[in-house]
Motif scaffolding. Sequence first.
Motif, PDB file in Angstrom:
ATOM      1  N   SER A  20       0.817  -1.219   0.000  1.00 10.82           N
ATOM      2  CA  SER A  20       0.000   0.000   0.000  1.00 10.82           C
ATOM      3  C   SER A  20       0.846   1.261   0.000  1.00 10.82           C
ATOM      4  N   ALA A  21       2.111   1.150   0.404  1.00 12.36           N
ATOM      5  CA  ALA A  21       2.978   2.325   0.471  1.00 12.36           C
ATOM      6  C   ALA A  21       3.441   2.727  -0.925  1.00 12.36           C
ATOM      7  N   GLN A  22       3.741   3.997  -1.072  1.00 15.32           N
ATOM      8  CA  GLN A  22       4.196   4.521  -2.354  1.00 15.32           C
ATOM      9  C   GLN A  22       5.708   4.647  -2.348  1.00 15.32           C
ATOM     10  N   SER A  24       9.194   5.897  -4.271  1.00 14.73           N
ATOM     11  CA  SER A  24       9.702   6.872  -5.231  1.00 14.73           C
ATOM     12  C   SER A  24      11.191   6.655  -5.432  1.00 14.73           C
ATOM     13  N   LYS A  62       6.959   6.312   1.051  1.00 19.75           N
ATOM     14  CA  LYS A  62       6.018   7.285   1.621  1.00 19.75           C
ATOM     15  C   LYS A  62       5.198   6.622   2.722  1.00 19.75           C
ATOM     16  N   ASP A  65       1.011  11.240   4.132  1.00 14.05           N
ATOM     17  CA  ASP A  65       1.070  12.459   3.314  1.00 14.05           C
ATOM     18  C   ASP A  65       2.171  13.421   3.750  1.00 14.05           C
ATOM     19  N   SER A  68       8.142  10.624   4.803  1.00 17.12           N
ATOM     20  CA  SER A  68       8.749   9.619   3.937  1.00 17.12           C
ATOM     21  C   SER A  68      10.087   9.199   4.540  1.00 17.12           C
ATOM     22  N   LYS A 182       4.255  12.037 -13.251  1.00 20.64           N
ATOM     23  CA  LYS A 182       4.208  11.092 -12.136  1.00 20.64           C
ATOM     24  C   LYS A 182       5.296  11.361 -11.095  1.00 20.64           C
ATOM     25  N   ASP A 218       7.422   8.818  -8.816  1.00 20.25           N
ATOM     26  CA  ASP A 218       6.559   7.974  -8.010  1.00 20.25           C
ATOM     27  C   ASP A 218       6.230   6.692  -8.776  1.00 20.25           C
TER      28      ASP A 218
END
Length: 219
Positions: A20-22, A24, A62, A65, A68, A182, A218
Amino acid sequence: MKTQKLILISLFSFLTFQLSAQISMGLKGGYTRAWEKYDVDVPEDARIHVKGFNIAGMVYLKVNDHLSLGIEPGYVERGAACIPGWNVIDPGFRGDTELFLKYAELPIMAQGQLPLLNGKLEIFGKVGYGMAYLTTAFEKITDLDGIVAPTRSKLDLSNDDRLNRFDHGMHGTIGLSKTFGKGRVFIETAFYSSVRDADRNNFSRNRNLNFNLGYLLDL
């Protein structure tokens, strides 16, 4: 049995967070102004800094919000001018000597970010700690009388024990970013403060300021 269940639950939770984490990934680089902190007084007109560059990759996870976590493996040129040293005839600063130190480093960073101008820009700050390894060193000696041209020589780090090969210290950064597609284009100012002497025989803590441009994508 309870221990096995706990391990399975922890592993499942970790994998769920990872999915679920983003993540980068990016690249940055720019100008470096480096010097060393001494424990002796520096002459008022002394130039103690040297110029170089830095480049680093970036991988960030991340958490939410506003937070990170990541690593920034890279290469940076540090060093100093007006090196303090002692000799029998004239103890004090060797103002005609510049030292150029090239490090491979691995900072571990925590980044906080906040939106600006209704999300058009983002301000961020980073703090972290990192290790560095001295890969190459050069010494430039200039004749104070101007008779002999400056000479730049590579130091044999395998046989010369004057310099510490390993360094470590604190990293701090502040910057601005703007979303493009992105990813994000950003500018930043980063500061490094070593807690270890570069020169084994003198108080000589590495310091540097980086002025960087970079891009973070991302995934």
